[in-house]
Each structure stands twice: as structure tokens, then as C-alpha cells.
Scaffold this active site. Structure first.
Site, PDB file in Angstrom:
ATOM      1  N   SER A 131       0.778  -1.045  -0.274  1.00 60.93           N
ATOM      2  CA  SER A 131      -0.058  -0.396   0.134  1.00 60.93           C
ATOM      3  C   SER A 131       0.738   1.154  -0.168  1.00 60.93           C
ATOM      4  O   SER A 131       0.860   2.432  -0.292  1.00 60.93           O
ATOM      5  CB  SER A 131      -0.778  -0.078   1.095  1.00 60.93           C
ATOM      6  N   HIS A 152      -2.707  -3.666  -6.048  1.00 60.17           N
ATOM      7  CA  HIS A 152      -3.090  -2.673  -4.124  1.00 60.17           C
ATOM      8  C   HIS A 152      -4.839  -3.107  -4.822  1.00 60.17           C
ATOM      9  O   HIS A 152      -5.458  -2.405  -4.794  1.00 60.17           O
ATOM     10  CB  HIS A 152      -2.527  -1.348  -4.024  1.00 60.17           C
ATOM     11  N   GLU A 164      -5.651  -1.397  -7.331  1.00 57.33           N
ATOM     12  CA  GLU A 164      -4.883  -0.110  -8.494  1.00 57.33           C
ATOM     13  C   GLU A 164      -4.017  -1.596  -8.687  1.00 57.33           C
ATOM     14  O   GLU A 164      -3.088  -1.632  -8.072  1.00 57.33           O
ATOM     15  CB  GLU A 164      -4.017   0.935  -7.141  1.00 57.33           C
ATOM     16  N   ASN A 202      -4.164   6.184  -1.973  1.00 59.96           N
ATOM     17  CA  ASN A 202      -3.830   6.393  -0.053  1.00 59.96           C
ATOM     18  C   ASN A 202      -3.132   8.360  -0.528  1.00 59.96           C
ATOM     19  O   ASN A 202      -3.009   8.849   0.254  1.00 59.96           O
ATOM     20  CB  ASN A 202      -2.605   5.776   0.234  1.00 59.96           C
TER      21      ASN A 202
END
Length: 516
Positions: A131, A152, A164, A202
Site C-alpha cells: 500500500s 493493491h 490499483e 492513499n
């Protein structure tokens, strides 16, 4: 490296035999959806008891799906047959895809992939569910880094329908094509990201929490008020402090710090000392019983809103000639029954109303030579008809009677009103502009396409709109004005507008527009 044709997934699973390494929450979720997609899944964890617990837990998930009619009994039984425990890495030799979901540690991941490379076939694809670590760095020691990519997923994997797909500097494009095709077979939406800190979700999510923390740190408003404003004015399902309590600061704060440091202390991603202190003290959120809120039986103890002041007689109101949405503000005041002054300047008894974009009330009062004791700000970024809450801001000199009068006036029709202390950009303006600016700069950097950014954020973070659509909704020119003015007030490069936003805002283009 030889790779199979990935232009079409075909009738069966893209990868017939898949290995999942790591029996934690992420590994369990990935193993579950891979088996549901029709792949034989070889499941391994170096800690045997973890694997022993995980297998029946996944089986129970399928049992519940059968009970709820989301999976027929035969399909549930077939999924269980396809999920096989592996005794060691050697059992993964025939796998066409290996997905790693172990501890988030660079050395541990590099060591695992180095060992796997000598076990699996030369054409097998290697994928990391990292991540926050660099895919390029993870694959740097491999003989064939071209076959490693980031994959991800988000927790809980079966419910969070986005993944992702990240290419490292040496990743074969065909590897990412295959992973994207397989994601669709598993019922997920793939988004493509460059190998940058935080990838898409993120990275794009930094502004919501960090800017809210800055607002609290400035003494502008408390946690509950900020949460109410952003839910009622913008439509977020959870306020930033509710969200951080749900995730846990022990999880979210290290991500804030990691992205900030990986970008060499880029001011846009600067974390908060307030969050660091709470994380260090174990006051991390709901699971600890206390975070930004206290929890009793799992329920947040949210302080009640202050009552609407009782004011016998309201003063007349004068509206600044430079107020945002000035015509709409006049209509609102008329509907609320206010006595509105229309002269060139306010009378000695009038409440002076300003509605800046990005500036604070103090700056406007000084520049326009208003009496600060009688000056109140109102946030007009969001149209009044579209918001469930009005937000007023005082300045350090605002008289109590003027503050109470403004509160009572704008609550006359029953709509909620929050009164905050002076802040450049109030709450909504500064949080939304920060979100939009970070997203714009991600597009400028080529982290991902605008379309993939919007998809990743709406699916991965649950925002009411993607960040670029949010900027379009309230105007790229308004976002620019908010950022420029906030930078003037604070002198902080955190608020410098991205070139992507500056150029599109200047010429009236959608923030989703890509150059030919």
C-alpha cells in the site's frame, strides 16, 4: 520474458492457478475473490496457525453468501474445493500468478520475491499488494523485475471493488494488462497508477484529513463541528475525524508521515503534530474506545450543537460589495426577513456581512475598512439551496451581540448553523480546495489518468464526487481564488496551486480535460 496474450481474458479465469501469500485480512480477501473467479488458489502463510484459522473463515464467508442467495450451493462448494492450503513455497511452483500480501516491510518483501523467482515458472507473474512501498524498489533485486507489478486491493477486499495496478520502472506493460483483465474477472474495477508514493487512493486522500487537522490545530472549530460541516455542505458520508477514528490513527498517521517523507517533505502532504501525539498516546480511535471522540458500546459520544441564541431585535444587515454570490445572499436575507441596508457603506448599527473566497474575515475587514467588531463572514462557496448547513465565521474583534444576531438570523428557517472562529477559507473552502489541488497535481505528475483518479477515489474512499469533478462542481476559478488567497494569508507553499489547476482554471477548461 515471455508473457501470454492479455488482450482478452477468455472464457475461463485469466490465471488458472494463483498463489496468495499472507493469511491476514488482505490475503484472505484476495484468496476469496480469486477462488470465486474460478482460479485454483494455493494459500500460504509462513505462520501455520494463521493459515489454519484463515481457511475456515473464508469458507464461512461463502456459507453466508449461499444463505443470502448471493451464491448458489454448488458454486460455494466449488469455491471451497479450489482453495488449497500450501505447506511451503515449493507448493507454488505451478502457479501462473503469485500475489504477496505479507507485512509492509521492504526487506521482507524483497526476500520473499527473490526466493519465489527461483521456484515459479519464468512466465509467472509476481504481484505485491503493498500500500505504500515502491514497486520498483521491491523488484530491484530480481533477475526479471519486468514480471513484478503492484496489485493493491483495499480492505475489506470482497466489498471494496477497486484495485490499483501499478507498474514499476521495469514492469512489462503486458503484466499490468493481464492483472487488469483478471481484476475485472474478480468483479473489481482496475485503475492504473505510476509507481509513486501512495499510488492513487492513499495519495489523493491526504487533503481531507490533514487539512481538517490543521483547522483544529488553529483553534478554528472542534472535531464535531468540522465533521458536521463537511458532511452537510459537501456530502461526505463520514467527517474526517469520524473517518480517522474508524480507520485508527495507528494506521492512518504512519501513512501520512510516509507519503510526506517519500515526497521529501512536500508541504501539500504535511502531517499533523496533533495526530502524532494522539497516536503516540494510544488514543487512536474506535477500537481503543477513544480517539477524536469517546466511544461507549462502540457508539461515538458526540457533543450536542450549541443552541440558537435568543435575540429580541435583530440589527440591520449590510452586505459587502465584494461578497461571493452577492445576489443570492441578498435573496437569502430577504427570505429570512432581514432588514437589509443598500447604501455604499453600513450604518453605525448594522451587522456587516462579508463572503470571501480564501481570505479570512479579518483580512477583508481591514482591507475594506469595515468595523471588525460588527463584521461576520459567511461561506457562500456552496449554493444555499444545496447545503444543509450554513457556516459563519467571526474575527477576533467581533462583538458577542453581533455574533449571536447573525446566528439567530441565519437559523430563522430551521437550517443548521455553525459559527466558527476566523479561518482563511472557512472549513469547506479550504478542505475542498486542498483535495482538488492535490488531485490536480497528481494528474500533472502523470500518476494516473483523470478518469482513473475519479474512479479510484469514489470507489476507494467513498467521496460524493471525484476530486476533479468536485473542482468542476464549484468552479476551477473559485478553487484557484481560494488557494491564492489562502497562500496570501498563511504564506504557506502548501496552498500553491498546481499547474494543472492554474491552466485549466485560467482558460475555463474542465479539470478532467486531458491535452491532445
Amino acid at each position: 520474458m515471455q508473457t501470454q496474450d492479455t488482450s482478452q481474458a477468455g472464457p475461463g479465469p485469466r490465471y488458472r492457478t494463483v498463489a496468495v501469500i499472507g493469511a491476514g485480512a488482505m490475503g484472505k480477501g484476495i484468496a476469496q475473490i480469486a477462488a470465486q473467479a474460478g482460479s485454483v488458489v494455493r494459500f500460504f502463510d509462513a505462520h501455520g496457525p494463521a493459515l489454519e484459522r484463515a481457511l475456515p473463515e473464508i469458507g464461512s464467508q461463502w456459507d453466508r453468501m449461499v444463505e443470502k442467495g448471493r451464491l448458489d450451493a454448488a458454486a460455494g462448494a466449488a469455491c471451497k474445493q479450489r482453495l488449497v492450503a500450501a505447506a511451503g513455497l515449493r507448493d507454488l511452483a505451478d502457479c501462473e500468478l503469485v500475489v504477496e500480501a505479507i507485512v509492509e516491510n521492504l526487506d521482507a518483501k524483497k526476500s520473499l520475491f527473490a526466493e519465489l523467482e527461483s521456484i515459479v515458472a519464468p512466465g509467472a507473474v509476481l504481484a505485491t499488494n503493498t500500500s505504500s512501498l515502491s514497486v520498483t524498489a521491491i523488484g530491484a533485486g530480481l533477475k526479471e523485475p519486468r514480471r513484478l507489478a503492484g496489485y493493491h486491493f483495499f480492505n475489506p477486499v470482497p466489498l471494496m471493488k477497486v484495485v490499483e495496478v501499478i507498474a514499476g520502472l521495469q514492469t512489462d506493460p503486458a503484466v499490468c494488462e493481464g492483472l487488469a483483465a483478471y481484476a475485472r474477472q474478480m468483479g473489481h474495477t482496475p485503475v492504473r497508477a505510476a509507481d509513486t508514493p501512495g499510488f492513487i487512493v492513499n495519495h489523493a486522500g491526504r487533503g481531507y484529513n490533514t487539512e481538517a487537522l490543521r483547522i483544529v490545530a488553529e483553534g478554528v472549530a472542534d472535531f464535531a463541528t468540522i465533521d458536521r460541516i463537511l458532511k452537510d455542505q459537501v456530502g461526505f458520508r463520514l467527517g474526517p475525524f469520524e473517518l480517522m477514528d474508524l480507520t485508527g490513527l495507528d494506521v492512518s498517521h504512519p501513512v501520512m508521515e510516509s507519503i510526506y517523507r517519500q515526497y521529501y517533505d512536500e508541504p501539500r502532504y504535511r502531517p499533523s503534530a496533533l495526530a502524532a501525539q494522539r497516536a503516540a498516546g494510544g488514543v487512536v480511535g474506535r477500537k481503543a474506545g477513544e480517539g477524536f471522540y469517546r466511544y461507549i458500546d462502540g457508539k461515538a459520544q458526540v457533543p450536542a450543537e450549541p443552541p440558537v441564541p435568543q435575540v429580541e431585535e435583530l440589527p440591520p444587515v449590510w452586505v459587502s460589495t465584494r461578497a461571493a454570490r452577492r445576489a443570492e445572499l441578498f435573496q437569502l436575507l430577504k427570505a429570512l426577513g432581514a432588514k437589509v441596508e443598500t447604501g455604499q457603506s453600513p450604518s453605525m448599527n448594522a451587522l456587516t456581512l462579508v463572503a470571501p473566497l480564501g481570505f479570512d474575515v479579518t483580512t477583508v475587514a481591514v482591507v475594506d475598512r469595515h468595523d471588525p467588531a460588527r463584521t461576520i463572514g459567511i461561506d457562500m462557496l456552496v449554493e444555499d439551496a444545496a447545503t444543509k448547513r450554513r457556516v459563519l465565521a467571526t474575527n477576533p474583534a467581533t462583538r458577542t451581540d453581533m455574533r449571536d444576531a447573525a446566528h439567530a438570523l441565519f437559523a430563522r428557517d430551521g437550517k443548521a448553523v455553525s459559527v466558527i472562529r476566523d479561518s482563511a477559507g472557512f472549513v469547506t473552502q479550504r478542505v475542498v480546495a486542498t483535495i482538488v489541488n492535490i488531485a490536480s497535481d497528481m494528474c500533472q505528475q502523470g500518476v494516473c489518468s483523470p478518469a482513473d483518479l475519479e474512479t479510484a477515489v469514489t470507489l476507494g474512499l467513498g467521496y460524493p464526487l471525484g476530486p476533479l469533478a468536485m473542482g468542476n462542481r464549484w468552479g476551477p476559478d473559485n478553487m484557484l481564488e481560494v488557494l491564492f488567497n489562502m497562500q496570501t494569508v498563511y504564506g504557506d507553499p502548501r496552498y500553491r496551486p498546481s499547474p494543472w489547476l492554474r491552466r485549466r482554471g485560467a482558460i475555463g477548461l474542465s479539470l478532467l480535460h486531458e491535452e491532445a
